[in-house]
Write a protein that holds these residues in place. Structure first.
Motif, PDB file in Angstrom:
ATOM      1  N   HIS A 134     -28.905  -0.983 -10.965  1.00 31.79           N
ATOM      2  CA  HIS A 134     -29.829  -1.254 -12.064  1.00 31.79           C
ATOM      3  C   HIS A 134     -29.028  -1.952 -13.156  1.00 31.79           C
ATOM      4  O   HIS A 134     -28.014  -1.428 -13.607  1.00 31.79           O
ATOM      5  CB  HIS A 134     -30.402   0.035 -12.634  1.00 31.79           C
ATOM      6  CG  HIS A 134     -31.075   0.890 -11.626  1.00 31.79           C
ATOM      7  ND1 HIS A 134     -32.433   0.943 -11.497  1.00 31.79           N
ATOM      8  CD2 HIS A 134     -30.577   1.715 -10.679  1.00 31.79           C
ATOM      9  CE1 HIS A 134     -32.734   1.779 -10.519  1.00 31.79           C
ATOM     10  NE2 HIS A 134     -31.616   2.266 -10.006  1.00 31.79           N
ATOM     11  N   ARG A 166     -33.434  -4.630 -10.765  1.00 32.68           N
ATOM     12  CA  ARG A 166     -33.287  -3.535  -9.807  1.00 32.68           C
ATOM     13  C   ARG A 166     -33.007  -4.148  -8.454  1.00 32.68           C
ATOM     14  O   ARG A 166     -33.764  -4.984  -7.979  1.00 32.68           O
ATOM     15  CB  ARG A 166     -34.541  -2.690  -9.728  1.00 32.68           C
ATOM     16  CG  ARG A 166     -34.768  -1.883 -10.974  1.00 32.68           C
ATOM     17  CD  ARG A 166     -35.845  -0.863 -10.710  1.00 32.68           C
ATOM     18  NE  ARG A 166     -35.997   0.013 -11.832  1.00 32.68           N
ATOM     19  CZ  ARG A 166     -35.576   1.261 -11.843  1.00 32.68           C
ATOM     20  NH1 ARG A 166     -35.000   1.763 -10.794  1.00 32.68           N
ATOM     21  NH2 ARG A 166     -35.736   2.003 -12.907  1.00 32.68           N
ATOM     22  N   TYR A 170     -34.194  -6.904 -17.073  1.00 31.28           N
ATOM     23  CA  TYR A 170     -33.991  -5.695 -16.278  1.00 31.28           C
ATOM     24  C   TYR A 170     -33.998  -6.093 -14.809  1.00 31.28           C
ATOM     25  O   TYR A 170     -34.919  -6.764 -14.362  1.00 31.28           O
ATOM     26  CB  TYR A 170     -35.100  -4.685 -16.544  1.00 31.28           C
ATOM     27  CG  TYR A 170     -35.242  -4.331 -18.010  1.00 31.28           C
ATOM     28  CD1 TYR A 170     -34.378  -3.424 -18.595  1.00 31.28           C
ATOM     29  CD2 TYR A 170     -36.215  -4.925 -18.794  1.00 31.28           C
ATOM     30  CE1 TYR A 170     -34.486  -3.105 -19.939  1.00 31.28           C
ATOM     31  CE2 TYR A 170     -36.342  -4.615 -20.133  1.00 31.28           C
ATOM     32  CZ  TYR A 170     -35.481  -3.698 -20.700  1.00 31.28           C
ATOM     33  OH  TYR A 170     -35.593  -3.394 -22.027  1.00 31.28           O
ATOM     34  N   SER A 219     -27.710   3.902  -8.913  1.00 34.13           N
ATOM     35  CA  SER A 219     -28.433   5.154  -8.730  1.00 34.13           C
ATOM     36  C   SER A 219     -27.767   5.975  -7.647  1.00 34.13           C
ATOM     37  O   SER A 219     -27.179   5.446  -6.710  1.00 34.13           O
ATOM     38  CB  SER A 219     -29.896   4.891  -8.374  1.00 34.13           C
ATOM     39  OG  SER A 219     -29.985   4.292  -7.108  1.00 34.13           O
TER      40      SER A 219
END
Length: 69
Positions: free
Chosen positions: A45, A39, A37, A63
């Motif tokens: 993301h 960010r 994962y 986002s």
């Protein structure tokens, strides 16, 4: 071929800080056969995973940044 700047630091087991010229990101996971994962400071993301053989899977979303109105 243009030169690029990218540096990656392991800050904890399973956690990496990635820095490039325009942004930075934090990557977690990616252990044995597990998903990663990421960010990014730009709002991206990403979830990715290595699959058996020469295959891989990646899903990237951005986002929505809301204005102060």
């Amino acid at each position: 071929m243009p030169l690029t700047f990218r540096k990656s630091f392991r800050i904890l087991p399973g956690v990496r800080l990635n820095i490039n010229k325009k942004s930075w990101s934090i990557t977690t996971g990616g252990g044995k056969n597990g998903p990663r994962y990421t960010r990014s400071s730009t709002g991206r993301h990403t979830t990715s995973m290595d699959l058996p053989g020469p295959f891989g899977w990646r899903r990237t979303t951005r986002s929505r940044r809301t204005s102060g109105h």
